[in-house]
Write a protein that holds these residues in place. Structure first.
Motif, PDB file in Angstrom:
ATOM      1  N   TYR A  76      -4.195   9.417   3.907  1.00  0.00           N
ATOM      2  CA  TYR A  76      -3.970  10.806   3.502  1.00  0.00           C
ATOM      3  C   TYR A  76      -3.121  10.884   2.234  1.00  0.00           C
ATOM      4  CZ  TYR A  76      -1.057  15.042   3.676  1.00  0.00           C
ATOM      5  OH  TYR A  76      -0.329  16.168   3.358  1.00  0.00           O
ATOM      6  N   VAL A  77      -2.021  10.141   2.214  1.00  0.00           N
ATOM      7  CA  VAL A  77      -1.114  10.181   1.074  1.00  0.00           C
ATOM      8  C   VAL A  77      -1.750   9.526  -0.154  1.00  0.00           C
ATOM      9  CG1 VAL A  77       1.104   9.367   0.180  1.00  0.00           C
ATOM     10  CG2 VAL A  77       0.959  10.278   2.500  1.00  0.00           C
ATOM     11  N   GLY A  78      -2.428   8.397   0.050  1.00  0.00           N
ATOM     12  CA  GLY A  78      -2.999   7.664  -1.070  1.00  0.00           C
ATOM     13  C   GLY A  78      -4.009   8.477  -1.860  1.00  0.00           C
ATOM     14  N   GLY A 140      -9.910  16.960   5.106  1.00  0.00           N
ATOM     15  CA  GLY A 140      -9.579  18.353   4.840  1.00  0.00           C
ATOM     16  C   GLY A 140      -8.162  18.512   4.326  1.00  0.00           C
ATOM     17  N   LEU A 141      -7.239  17.766   4.908  1.00  0.00           N
ATOM     18  CA  LEU A 141      -5.852  17.802   4.431  1.00  0.00           C
ATOM     19  C   LEU A 141      -5.740  17.279   3.005  1.00  0.00           C
ATOM     20  CD1 LEU A 141      -3.645  16.597   7.427  1.00  0.00           C
ATOM     21  CD2 LEU A 141      -3.662  18.859   6.366  1.00  0.00           C
ATOM     22  N   ILE A 142      -6.523  16.243   2.698  1.00  0.00           N
ATOM     23  CA  ILE A 142      -6.512  15.683   1.345  1.00  0.00           C
ATOM     24  C   ILE A 142      -6.994  16.729   0.341  1.00  0.00           C
ATOM     25  CG2 ILE A 142      -7.614  13.974  -0.163  1.00  0.00           C
ATOM     26  CD1 ILE A 142      -7.647  12.098   2.303  1.00  0.00           C
ATOM     27  N   ILE A 143      -8.058  17.438   0.691  1.00  0.00           N
ATOM     28  CA  ILE A 143      -8.577  18.490  -0.194  1.00  0.00           C
ATOM     29  C   ILE A 143      -7.539  19.592  -0.378  1.00  0.00           C
ATOM     30  CG2 ILE A 143     -10.331  20.300  -0.396  1.00  0.00           C
ATOM     31  CD1 ILE A 143     -12.257  18.407   1.061  1.00  0.00           C
ATOM     32  N   LEU A 144      -6.910  19.997   0.721  1.00  0.00           N
ATOM     33  CA  LEU A 144      -5.912  21.072   0.667  1.00  0.00           C
ATOM     34  C   LEU A 144      -4.739  20.697  -0.229  1.00  0.00           C
ATOM     35  CD1 LEU A 144      -4.892  23.816   1.784  1.00  0.00           C
ATOM     36  CD2 LEU A 144      -3.820  22.529   3.638  1.00  0.00           C
ATOM     37  N   ASP A 145      -4.211  19.487  -0.087  1.00  0.00           N
ATOM     38  CA  ASP A 145      -3.035  19.094  -0.847  1.00  0.00           C
ATOM     39  C   ASP A 145      -3.371  18.676  -2.277  1.00  0.00           C
ATOM     40  OD1 ASP A 145      -0.680  19.311   0.898  1.00  0.00           O
ATOM     41  OD2 ASP A 145      -1.713  17.873   2.163  1.00  0.00           O
ATOM     42  N   SER A 146      -4.584  18.178  -2.500  1.00  0.00           N
ATOM     43  CA  SER A 146      -4.964  17.745  -3.850  1.00  0.00           C
ATOM     44  C   SER A 146      -5.183  18.931  -4.780  1.00  0.00           C
ATOM     45  CB  SER A 146      -6.230  16.885  -3.795  1.00  0.00           C
ATOM     46  OG  SER A 146      -6.005  15.713  -3.048  1.00  0.00           O
ATOM     47  N   PHE A 201       7.549  11.985  -6.650  1.00  0.00           N
ATOM     48  CA  PHE A 201       7.918  13.188  -5.908  1.00  0.00           C
ATOM     49  C   PHE A 201       6.769  13.650  -5.011  1.00  0.00           C
ATOM     50  CE2 PHE A 201      11.198  14.118  -9.330  1.00  0.00           C
ATOM     51  CZ  PHE A 201      12.268  13.822  -8.493  1.00  0.00           C
ATOM     52  N   LYS A 202       5.547  13.545  -5.513  1.00  0.00           N
ATOM     53  CA  LYS A 202       4.396  13.907  -4.698  1.00  0.00           C
ATOM     54  C   LYS A 202       4.289  12.994  -3.477  1.00  0.00           C
ATOM     55  CE  LYS A 202       1.062  16.121  -7.844  1.00  0.00           C
ATOM     56  NZ  LYS A 202       0.592  17.192  -6.958  1.00  0.00           N
ATOM     57  N   PHE A 203       4.492  11.692  -3.696  1.00  0.00           N
ATOM     58  CA  PHE A 203       4.417  10.746  -2.586  1.00  0.00           C
ATOM     59  C   PHE A 203       5.420  11.102  -1.497  1.00  0.00           C
ATOM     60  CE2 PHE A 203       6.298   7.075  -0.482  1.00  0.00           C
ATOM     61  CZ  PHE A 203       5.181   6.497   0.103  1.00  0.00           C
ATOM     62  N   LEU A 204       6.657  11.360  -1.897  1.00  0.00           N
ATOM     63  CA  LEU A 204       7.691  11.681  -0.908  1.00  0.00           C
ATOM     64  C   LEU A 204       7.375  12.979  -0.183  1.00  0.00           C
ATOM     65  CD1 LEU A 204      10.850  10.705  -2.989  1.00  0.00           C
ATOM     66  CD2 LEU A 204       9.782   9.413  -1.135  1.00  0.00           C
ATOM     67  N   GLY A 205       6.871  13.970  -0.939  1.00  0.00           N
ATOM     68  CA  GLY A 205       6.517  15.236  -0.310  1.00  0.00           C
ATOM     69  C   GLY A 205       5.359  15.094   0.667  1.00  0.00           C
ATOM     70  N   LEU A 206       4.339  14.326   0.272  1.00  0.00           N
ATOM     71  CA  LEU A 206       3.178  14.121   1.147  1.00  0.00           C
ATOM     72  C   LEU A 206       3.534  13.273   2.357  1.00  0.00           C
ATOM     73  CD1 LEU A 206       0.526  13.412  -1.633  1.00  0.00           C
ATOM     74  CD2 LEU A 206       0.513  15.381  -0.080  1.00  0.00           C
ATOM     75  N   TYR A 207       4.321  12.221   2.122  1.00  0.00           N
ATOM     76  CA  TYR A 207       4.677  11.328   3.226  1.00  0.00           C
ATOM     77  C   TYR A 207       5.532  12.041   4.273  1.00  0.00           C
ATOM     78  CZ  TYR A 207       6.072   7.086   5.661  1.00  0.00           C
ATOM     79  OH  TYR A 207       6.277   6.120   6.626  1.00  0.00           O
ATOM     80  N   ILE A 225       2.327  10.166  10.273  1.00  0.00           N
ATOM     81  CA  ILE A 225       3.564   9.588  10.805  1.00  0.00           C
ATOM     82  C   ILE A 225       4.552  10.667  11.239  1.00  0.00           C
ATOM     83  CG2 ILE A 225       4.731   9.391   8.573  1.00  0.00           C
ATOM     84  CD1 ILE A 225       4.755   6.721  11.330  1.00  0.00           C
ATOM     85  N   GLY A 226       4.612  11.770  10.504  1.00  0.00           N
ATOM     86  CA  GLY A 226       5.537  12.838  10.860  1.00  0.00           C
ATOM     87  C   GLY A 226       5.206  13.464  12.201  1.00  0.00           C
ATOM     88  N   VAL A 227       3.930  13.745  12.423  1.00  0.00           N
ATOM     89  CA  VAL A 227       3.498  14.351  13.687  1.00  0.00           C
ATOM     90  C   VAL A 227       3.641  13.359  14.829  1.00  0.00           C
ATOM     91  CG1 VAL A 227       1.597  15.522  14.865  1.00  0.00           C
ATOM     92  CG2 VAL A 227       1.903  15.818  12.410  1.00  0.00           C
ATOM     93  N   ALA A 228       3.346  12.081  14.567  1.00  0.00           N
ATOM     94  CA  ALA A 228       3.490  11.054  15.606  1.00  0.00           C
ATOM     95  C   ALA A 228       4.944  10.910  16.042  1.00  0.00           C
ATOM     96  CB  ALA A 228       2.957   9.717  15.093  1.00  0.00           C
TER      97      ALA A 228
END
Length: 278
Positions: A76-78, A140-146, A201-207, A225-228
């Motif tokens: 997702y982050v990559g 879908g999350l990738i599309i939303l955040d990209s 900054f994007k990496f930290l925000g997404l992660y 990882i956050g939800v887990a």
């Protein structure tokens, strides 16, 4: 001859050391708690572990799904990072280096959006994602955040690009280069510190993103990882397996820590050079 330090210098050093310890000690505490048994943890939370329980990390990786969620997060982050950073760079270039009608109006609307809390877009985004059948999907999350542009990143990178001299582009245009060639071969390489800063900054925000994956993902196998980690924390009221949870927390921290350690110079350079003209 060594220069004597004034009292103010000593006080500043003491304050800096105290600040560093206030950050490091909780991490050290969590680390040695993760190497205990639950019995040792509940007996004395301040004592050191009698024997090192490295198996807690294996349990966290398998039992709480940290391994699977970490792979989901990297996917997702990559992709979000690659697509989102490219689009931010392209948008910043178009809005700062290309003259066209309506550019000031677009910048004005972008600046106006700073006064709107992002939470206001949550319901419209969810309705749109649901209608496009992109819920419960990492893609879908990738599309939303990209494609969801961040004003902060656009302003940061735009300010950096504005500091580059215009003569570089004018010379390239005289040699027959196209707009896209100028962007790829001149502007993007020169703006690398700013681009890397935005990417970090994007990496930290997404992660660390929790809200969007928590709302859009319902399949446990697709958790980030956050939800887990949130799900594991919820289980503590039934299992009280805190030492394993601490091990999972440390595993989850590793990518962010490595990012800060290896790219802190880029963060400082990119954050300061954007304000330098000429």
């Amino acid at each position: 001859m060594t220069e004597k330090r004034s009292l103010a210098d000593v006080l500043w050093i003491v304050m800096l050391v105290a600040g560093a310890l206030s950050v490091l000690y909780p991490l050290v505490w969590v680390f040695y708690q993760s190497l205990k048994t639950n019995q040792q943890f509940f007996q004395n939370v301040w004592s050191l572990p009698e024997t090192l329980q490295w198996s807690n990390y294996k349990t966290a990786w398998v039992k709480y799904g940290i391994g699977k969620s970490l792979l989901n997060t990297l996917y997702y982050v990559g992709l979000s990072l690659i697509i989102g950073t490219f689009l931010t760079t392209l948008n910043a270039y178009a809005l700062t280096r290309i003259e066209f009608k309506g550019r000031k109006l677009i910048w004005g609307i972008i600046m106006l959006s700073l006064f709107l809390p992002g939470i206001n877009a949550l319901i419209p985004q969810f309705v749109l994602m649901r209608d496009l059948q992109l819920t419960n999907s990492l893609t879908g999350l990738i599309i939303l955040d990209s494609f969801g542009e961040s004003v902060f990143f656009l302003l940061l990178l735009g300010g950096f690009m504005q500091s580059l001299p215009k003569e570089l582009e004018e010379s390239a245009y005289m040699d027959g280069a196209s707009i896209f060639q100028v962007f790829l071969r001149i502007i993007a390489p020169l703006a690398t510190p700013g681009i890397v800063t935005v990417a970090i900054f994007k990496f930290l925000g997404l992660y660390n993103n929790f809200l969007a994956p928590f709302i859009y993902l319902s399949d446990q196998k697709k958790y980030t990882i956050g939800v887990a980690m949130y799900q594991a924390n919820q289980l503590m009221q039934y299992t009280s397996d805190w030492v394993t949870l601490f091990a999972g927390v440390l595993i989850a921290m590793i990518p962010s820590v490595f990012m800060f350690v290896f790219f802190q110079r880029w963060i400082m350079e990119g954050a300061t050079l954007g304000g330098v003209k000429g």
